[in-house]
Design a protein around this motif. Structure first.
Motif, short mmCIF file in Angstrom:
data_model
loop_
_atom_site.label_atom_id
_atom_site.label_comp_id
_atom_site.label_asym_id
_atom_site.label_seq_id
_atom_site.Cartn_x
_atom_site.Cartn_y
_atom_site.Cartn_z
N GLU A 259 0.82 -1.23 0.00
CA GLU A 259 0.00 0.00 0.00
C GLU A 259 0.85 1.27 0.00
O GLU A 259 0.34 2.35 -0.29
CB GLU A 259 -0.95 0.00 1.20
CG GLU A 259 -0.23 0.05 2.52
CD GLU A 259 -1.16 -0.21 3.71
OE1 GLU A 259 -2.27 -0.73 3.49
OE2 GLU A 259 -0.75 0.11 4.83
N ARG A 260 2.14 1.15 0.29
CA ARG A 260 3.01 2.35 0.31
C ARG A 260 3.70 2.59 -1.04
O ARG A 260 4.33 3.63 -1.23
CB ARG A 260 4.08 2.19 1.38
CG ARG A 260 3.58 2.09 2.78
CD ARG A 260 3.15 3.47 3.29
NE ARG A 260 2.95 3.43 4.72
CZ ARG A 260 3.89 3.71 5.63
NH1 ARG A 260 5.09 4.07 5.24
NH2 ARG A 260 3.63 3.62 6.90
N TYR A 315 9.00 8.68 -0.58
CA TYR A 315 8.01 7.74 -0.08
C TYR A 315 8.70 6.65 0.74
O TYR A 315 9.68 6.05 0.28
CB TYR A 315 7.28 7.07 -1.25
CG TYR A 315 6.57 8.05 -2.16
CD1 TYR A 315 5.27 8.47 -1.89
CD2 TYR A 315 7.19 8.55 -3.31
CE1 TYR A 315 4.61 9.36 -2.73
CE2 TYR A 315 6.54 9.44 -4.15
CZ TYR A 315 5.25 9.85 -3.85
OH TYR A 315 4.61 10.72 -4.69
N ILE A 317 8.54 3.04 1.91
CA ILE A 317 7.78 1.90 1.37
C ILE A 317 8.12 0.57 2.04
O ILE A 317 7.56 -0.46 1.66
CB ILE A 317 7.97 1.76 -0.17
CG1 ILE A 317 9.43 1.47 -0.53
CG2 ILE A 317 7.49 3.01 -0.89
CD1 ILE A 317 9.61 1.01 -1.97
#
Ligand SMILES: Nc1ncnc2c1ncn2[C@@H]1O[C@H](COP(=O)(O)OP(=O)(O)O)[C@@H](O)[C@H]1O
Ligand SMILES: Cc1ncc(C[n+]2csc(CCOP(=O)(O)OP(=O)(O)O)c2C)c(N)n1
Ligand SMILES: [Mg+2]
Ligand SMILES: [Mg+2]
Ligand SMILES: [Mg+2]
Length: 349
Positions: A259-260, A315, A317
């Protein structure tokens, strides 16, 4: 007019002449550039050189439907510069090796060089020389880039530490989705100026990602300067392949959170229309040229803040684990599955 209409030396002059001013070349540290047996360049005292080379060749890296000539030149330079970004370095010089059929139209190779210099100029890279040959096969462009960094400052693949967070500097999968779309379209790339003119706004991020990737030099330099980055790689063969490379080189494991993983709306729309899984493009597609790295968890918020201040995304992750040989994906539903060591491989499959 084919390249046979010009002699080799006139062709070299046509391609390279006047593209970078003498002042730009001098400021870039070139003492003697194109025109002698080799280039002579100034190196900065106390710094270390970073040497890398990437090749793009007909059919493997581009076809007439996927890229215009200027994109081939731009991307050949960009992919080599990206490996300097992946070391946290600053690119300085490039050598360009070009092989093409004798009948290759001069205007086409000229356009290719426009793209190549466009990318070089953006990143302050001086083209200091190269080589030009005829070939019995298709077009091949190989770009060597010389960069530099503080002594001992280069960011390696082999230094990830259990407990680190795993980060990526941008969306993944766009380039592979763009490639998919271009291949399905089957029209020569030179005829899709409509796309570039913005007629098809939705697809633009995918096509730009494939044809005009921007190496993350600024992000790499920020990571090096922060002194918080433990390991770094650029994503040329796909997230799964690069994650495995860092894990194996560092003797650690990695858990990535589905989802990341940043996926663009354009990618998701394309995947839905094509009946494909968007995540597959990110994991196994490649040619994103974003940076994938690891950093100590305690510094992750400050690192993200530094990126935000510089106007760049970062991001988070996943995490680095102590389980060497285990690279896993934690699915959005909570299941944990092994991540296949799969990606673009020139000699497999
Ligand atoms: N033909 C070759 N001769 C010597 N070294 C090579 C050759 N091909 C690749 N390498 C080296 O192998 C390593 C991995 O190459 P590659 O997978 O192409 O890197 P990247 O994916 O980062 O561009 C690099 O250190 C590269 O310099
Ligand atoms: C026509 C076409 N088919 C397939 C691809 C996809 N593709 C070709 S090479 C490659 C991986 C990256 O290239 P490589 O030469 O392995 O770069 P490196 O890892 O050495 O930086 C990918 C995803 C493409 N760009 N064009
Ligand atoms: Mg390579
Ligand atoms: Mg690389
Ligand atoms: Mg590369």
């Amino acid at each position: 007019m084919g390249t046979e209409a010009l002699d080799e030396f006139s062709l070299i002059r046509l391609l390279t002449g006047g593209r970078q001013s003498p002042a730009f070349q001098r400021a870039g540290g070139v003492v003697t550039g194109i025109g002698d047996d080799a280039a002579v360049v100034e190196v900065t005292a106390g710094r270390q050189l970073i040497l890398t080379c990437d090749t793009m060749t007909d059919t493997t890296h581009f076809t007439p439907v996927t890229m215009r000539d200027r994109d081939i030149g731009f991307k050949a330079m960009a992919s080599a510069v990206s490996d300097v970004a992946a070391m946290g370095g600053t690119p300085r010089f490039a050598l360009v090796s070009l092989s093409m059929p004798r009948s290759y139209p001069v205007e086409r190779v000229h356009s290719l060089y426009e793209g190549l210099y466009d990318c070089a100029n953006r990143f302050g890279v001086v083209v200091a020389g190269g080589d030009t040959t005829s070939s019995s096969g298709g077009l091949t462009v190989s770009v060597s880039v010389i960069g530099e960094t503080e002594a001992g400052g280069a960011l390696l693949r082999s230094t990830a530490v259990p407990g680190d967070v795993v980060f990526v500097t941008g969306e993944l999968g766009n380039s592979a989705a763009g490639l998919d779309w271009l291949l399905s379209r089957r029209a020569p790339a030179s005829s899709w100026e409509d796309v570039w003119a913005g007629a098809d706004v939705e697809l633009r991020p995918l096509i730009e990602a494939h044809c005009r990737p921007l190496p993350r030099i600024e992000a790499g330099e920020l990571l090096r300067q922060s002194a918080w980055c433990h390991a770094l790689n650029d994503v040329s063969d796909g997230l799964a392949s690069e994650a495995w490379e860092i894990a194996e080189a560092s003797g650690v494991g990695m858990d990535l959170l589905e989802e990341r993983i940043p996926l663009s709306d354009a990618l998701c729309r394309h995947a839905a229309a094509a009946g494909k899984e968007p995540l597959d493009y990110a994991l196994f597609g490649g040619e994103d040229y974003e940076l994938l790295g690891t950093a100590p968890a305690e510094h992750a918020p400050a690192l993200q803040m530094k990126f935000k201040d510089a106007g760049m995304p970062l991001y988070l992750i996943g995490v680095v684990t102590a389980e060497a040989g285990s690279v896993r994906l934690i699915r959005s539903g909570g299941d944990t599955v092994p991540l296949e060591k799969k990606g673009y491989n020139h000699f497999a499959g």
